[in-house]
Write an enzyme that holds these catalytic residues in place. Structure first.
Site, PDB file in Angstrom:
ATOM      1  N   LYS A 234      -7.364  30.587  30.957  1.00  0.00           N
ATOM      2  CA  LYS A 234      -7.360  29.226  30.832  1.00  0.00           C
ATOM      3  C   LYS A 234      -5.434  28.955  30.343  1.00  0.00           C
ATOM      4  O   LYS A 234      -4.845  29.929  29.992  1.00  0.00           O
ATOM      5  CB  LYS A 234      -7.571  28.602  29.710  1.00  0.00           C
ATOM      6  CG  LYS A 234      -7.586  27.046  29.471  1.00  0.00           C
ATOM      7  CD  LYS A 234      -8.609  26.407  28.078  1.00  0.00           C
ATOM      8  CE  LYS A 234      -8.000  24.775  28.599  1.00  0.00           C
ATOM      9  NZ  LYS A 234      -7.828  24.222  29.597  1.00  0.00           N
TER      10      LYS A 234
ATOM     11  N   HIS B  37     -11.186  29.884  24.655  1.00  0.00           N
ATOM     12  CA  HIS B  37     -11.473  29.783  25.824  1.00  0.00           C
ATOM     13  C   HIS B  37     -11.100  31.287  26.754  1.00  0.00           C
ATOM     14  O   HIS B  37      -9.942  31.938  25.991  1.00  0.00           O
ATOM     15  CB  HIS B  37      -9.972  28.766  26.567  1.00  0.00           C
ATOM     16  CG  HIS B  37     -11.340  27.538  26.306  1.00  0.00           C
ATOM     17  ND1 HIS B  37     -10.468  26.037  25.513  1.00  0.00           N
ATOM     18  CD2 HIS B  37     -11.946  26.859  27.932  1.00  0.00           C
ATOM     19  CE1 HIS B  37     -11.558  25.628  26.275  1.00  0.00           C
ATOM     20  NE2 HIS B  37     -11.864  25.562  27.078  1.00  0.00           N
TER      21      HIS B  37
HETATM   22  N1  LIG Z   1     -11.974  17.608  32.180  1.00  0.00           N
HETATM   23  C1  LIG Z   1     -12.653  19.200  32.216  1.00  0.00           C
HETATM   24  O1  LIG Z   1     -14.688  18.616  31.843  1.00  0.00           O
HETATM   25  C2  LIG Z   1     -12.817  20.236  32.721  1.00  0.00           C
HETATM   26  C3  LIG Z   1     -13.770  21.429  32.522  1.00  0.00           C
HETATM   27  C4  LIG Z   1     -13.117  22.612  32.700  1.00  0.00           C
HETATM   28  C5  LIG Z   1     -11.877  22.536  33.674  1.00  0.00           C
HETATM   29  N2  LIG Z   1     -11.307  21.286  33.511  1.00  0.00           N
HETATM   30  C6  LIG Z   1      -9.560  21.510  34.060  1.00  0.00           C
HETATM   31  O2  LIG Z   1      -9.923  21.420  35.926  1.00  0.00           O
HETATM   32  C7  LIG Z   1      -8.583  22.264  36.411  1.00  0.00           C
HETATM   33  C8  LIG Z   1      -9.105  23.495  36.765  1.00  0.00           C
HETATM   34  O3  LIG Z   1      -9.919  24.139  36.843  1.00  0.00           O
HETATM   35  P1  LIG Z   1     -10.846  25.541  37.075  1.00  0.00           P
HETATM   36  O4  LIG Z   1     -10.998  26.459  36.573  1.00  0.00           O
HETATM   37  O5  LIG Z   1     -11.272  25.660  38.553  1.00  0.00           O
HETATM   38  O6  LIG Z   1      -8.707  26.006  37.832  1.00  0.00           O
HETATM   39  P2  LIG Z   1      -8.116  27.082  38.760  1.00  0.00           P
HETATM   40  O7  LIG Z   1      -7.610  27.968  38.780  1.00  0.00           O
HETATM   41  O8  LIG Z   1      -9.836  28.201  38.824  1.00  0.00           O
HETATM   42  O9  LIG Z   1      -8.911  25.982  39.820  1.00  0.00           O
HETATM   43  C9  LIG Z   1      -7.951  25.083  40.409  1.00  0.00           C
HETATM   44  C10 LIG Z   1      -7.542  25.093  41.798  1.00  0.00           C
HETATM   45  O10 LIG Z   1      -6.756  24.053  41.817  1.00  0.00           O
HETATM   46  C11 LIG Z   1      -6.180  23.897  43.964  1.00  0.00           C
HETATM   47  N3  LIG Z   1      -5.633  23.511  43.185  1.00  0.00           N
HETATM   48  C12 LIG Z   1      -3.741  23.045  42.742  1.00  0.00           C
HETATM   49  N4  LIG Z   1      -3.007  22.651  43.007  1.00  0.00           N
HETATM   50  C13 LIG Z   1      -3.962  21.655  43.877  1.00  0.00           C
HETATM   51  C14 LIG Z   1      -3.887  20.164  44.820  1.00  0.00           C
HETATM   52  N5  LIG Z   1      -2.776  19.977  44.597  1.00  0.00           N
HETATM   53  N6  LIG Z   1      -5.023  20.269  45.118  1.00  0.00           N
HETATM   54  C15 LIG Z   1      -5.869  20.832  45.229  1.00  0.00           C
HETATM   55  N7  LIG Z   1      -5.834  21.968  44.984  1.00  0.00           N
HETATM   56  C16 LIG Z   1      -5.173  22.708  44.386  1.00  0.00           C
HETATM   57  C17 LIG Z   1      -5.513  26.010  42.736  1.00  0.00           C
HETATM   58  O11 LIG Z   1      -5.256  26.640  43.990  1.00  0.00           O
HETATM   59  C18 LIG Z   1      -6.720  26.480  42.420  1.00  0.00           C
HETATM   60  O12 LIG Z   1      -7.988  26.946  43.907  1.00  0.00           O
HETATM   61  C19 LIG Z   1      -7.986  22.403  34.889  1.00  0.00           C
HETATM   62  O13 LIG Z   1      -6.506  21.860  34.868  1.00  0.00           O
HETATM   63  C20 LIG Z   1      -9.154  22.764  33.993  1.00  0.00           C
HETATM   64  O14 LIG Z   1      -8.209  22.799  32.612  1.00  0.00           O
HETATM   65  C21 LIG Z   1     -11.747  20.097  33.467  1.00  0.00           C
END
Ligand SMILES: NC(=O)c1ccc[n+]([C@@H]2O[C@H](COP(=O)([O-])OP(=O)(O)OC[C@H]3O[C@@H](n4cnc5c(N)ncnc54)[C@H](O)[C@@H]3O)[C@@H](O)[C@H]2O)c1
Length: 252
Positions: free
Chosen positions: A144, A140
């Site tokens: 991450k 990744h």
């Molecule tokens: N389930 C899936 O298929 C899948 C796929 C990719 C990523 N993910 C997960 O999704 C999440 C986000 O990934 P990303 O790549 O967009 O990360 P990222 O860091 O780009 O974005 C996360 C965002 O969430 C915001 N945030 C933090 N706490 C918050 C809250 N309480 N309320 C609203 N927003 C809040 C942050 O400010 C940030 O902008 C991670 O946990 C990642 O592991 C899951």
């Protein structure tokens, strides 16, 4: 559908594109840190009341507060945020008690779910072939925050459920030989890769490798929007597999 995005980072933006492409509208974007125009800092019951669904890809620290608001307002929530396994039971209880609707998953890519199914099958087939060992690795991007990925751990669970020779998930660096009952699961971080997972089955003469490579975040985003469409009208606490199983049944 009128959708609210909770978390407007990399995934939130990909979900916005996927939702608009499927004819939905985004009525609010909530993120305490994002500087983009039109993003609000705080999630409120008033925002949620006007939505048909919420799609959350945020950080696990806020999961309880957000889940309480989803349950209280009754808005169906698709939760893609990872890293809250320790709180899953409490949140499941909260959603069920409040007669709410939520669906969570560590991986919303339909292609990755094909890999889960194939992993279950190859684990079952190799159970009676003691010369064949199984291991899992994933790559990744350098941003991450969790390792190994939630997807790698889901793959590991598929192995343990289907192959009784493997009983322990081993995610540590080892300074000894691996035990036969241990399944080694490792994550490698760097660069910009959106996610590559490989299940390797290795015997004395040959190797079988099953690999899922995400080319972008679009597959996760599309799956999350499809899951939100599936969730409308349902009550309870669901896993992404409930939606995927229905989808595969429909496709077969
Ligand atoms: N389930 C899936 O298929 C899948 C796929 C990719 C990523 N993910 C997960 O999704 C999440 C986000 O990934 P990303 O790549 O967009 O990360 P990222 O860091 O780009 O974005 C996360 C965002 O969430 C915001 N945030 C933090 N706490 C918050 C809250 N309480 N309320 C609203 N927003 C809040 C942050 O400010 C940030 O902008 C991670 O946990 C990642 O592991 C899951």
């Amino acid at each position: 559908m009128k959708i609210i995005l909770v978390g407007y980072g990399r995934m939130g933006k990909a979900v916005e594109d996927a939702a608009l492409q499927r004819g939905h509208s985004i009525t609010a974007k909530v993120d305490p840190a994002a500087e983009d125009a039109g993003v609000v800092k705080t999630l409120t019951p008033d925002l949620l009341k006007n939505a048909d669904a919420v799609i959350e890809f945020a950080l696990p620290q806020g999961i309880e507060t957000n889940a309480e608001l989803y349950a209280k307002t009754g808005v169906p929530a698709v939760i893609g945020t990872t890293g809250w396994d320790d709180r899953r039971k409490a949140i499941a209880d909260l959603v069920t008690r409040s007669n709410g609707t939520a669906l969570w998953g560590n991986n919303f890519s339909v292609g990755a779910h094909l890999l889960f199914k194939l992993t279950a099958e190859i684990s079952r087939l190799t159970e009676k072939l003691p010369d064949y060992d199984i291991m899992i690795h994933e790559f990744h991007h350098k941003m991450k925050k969790d390792s190994p990925s939630g997807t790698a751990l889901t793959l590991a669970e598929k192995v343990l459920e289907n192959n009784r020779r493997k009983t322990v998930i081993q995610t540590q660096t080892l300074d000894r030989a691996i035990k036969p009952e241990e399944l080694h699961v490792v994550g490698i971080r760097g660069g910009f890769l959106p996610g590559t997972h490989t299940v390797t089955v290795d015997g004395p003469c040959d190797t079988v490798e099953l690999t899922h490579t995400a080319r972008s975040r679009d597959g996760f985003a599309l799956g999350a929007v499809m899951a939100a469409e599936w969730l409308i009208g349902k009550k309870g606490f669901f896993r992404v597999e409930d939606f995927i199983d229905d989808l595969f049944k429909k496709e077969l």
